[in-house]
Design a protein around this motif. Sequence first.
Motif, short mmCIF file in Angstrom:
data_model
loop_
_atom_site.label_atom_id
_atom_site.label_comp_id
_atom_site.label_asym_id
_atom_site.label_seq_id
_atom_site.Cartn_x
_atom_site.Cartn_y
_atom_site.Cartn_z
N SER A 72 1.14 -1.47 -0.18
CA SER A 72 0.24 -0.04 -0.49
C SER A 72 0.56 1.41 -0.25
N SER A 73 2.05 1.02 0.90
CA SER A 73 3.35 2.51 0.62
C SER A 73 3.56 2.98 -0.41
N TYR A 76 1.03 4.51 -2.82
CA TYR A 76 0.71 5.70 -2.51
C TYR A 76 2.14 6.23 -3.52
N LYS A 85 6.26 9.54 5.42
CA LYS A 85 5.21 8.63 6.40
C LYS A 85 5.19 7.62 5.30
N ASN A 86 5.32 7.06 4.28
CA ASN A 86 5.45 6.47 3.10
C ASN A 86 6.33 6.07 3.04
N SER A 89 6.55 3.71 6.82
CA SER A 89 5.59 2.25 6.02
C SER A 89 6.31 1.52 5.08
N MET A 90 7.02 1.88 4.35
CA MET A 90 7.58 1.45 3.40
C MET A 90 9.15 0.22 4.25
#
Length: 139
Positions: A72-73, A76, A85-86, A89-90
């Motif tokens: 999901s990241s 994005y 933030k991405n 998350s990754m």
Amino acid sequence: MKNAAISGLLLCAVATTGFAQVIAPAAQTPTSAPAVYQPVSDSTRQAVHKLFKWGRLYGLISTVSGGLVLGSSSAYAIGGDMNWKNLGSMAMGGTALALGTTSLVRFSRRHEREVLAALERGETLPPYVMLMSPFLPKK
């Protein structure tokens, strides 16, 4: 004269410490006994099976959740919404994916059979299995 006396005392001190040392006897190599087959009790077999089963379950959960977060990241990031933030998350999703995959390999059925065979030969559990059990004594 003073230097000669000090060097003489040092020479005597060094010489006496050499006499104080004891030579250890050579280590005796024990004769290797044949491997003794000890059948593993059913309760031990079930406990090891349960530990490996939980290890595979935790590995599967970590792999799936890490893959979802990473996917999901990444989606994005591909869509153009790249920020810190991405990236975090990754990184966290990739870490969870790697740890889950490692756990799946470590607690595979093949390794479970190898550990049970080692227990029958009288060996101990590997450290990664001992970490899974809260009741086994740890070093």
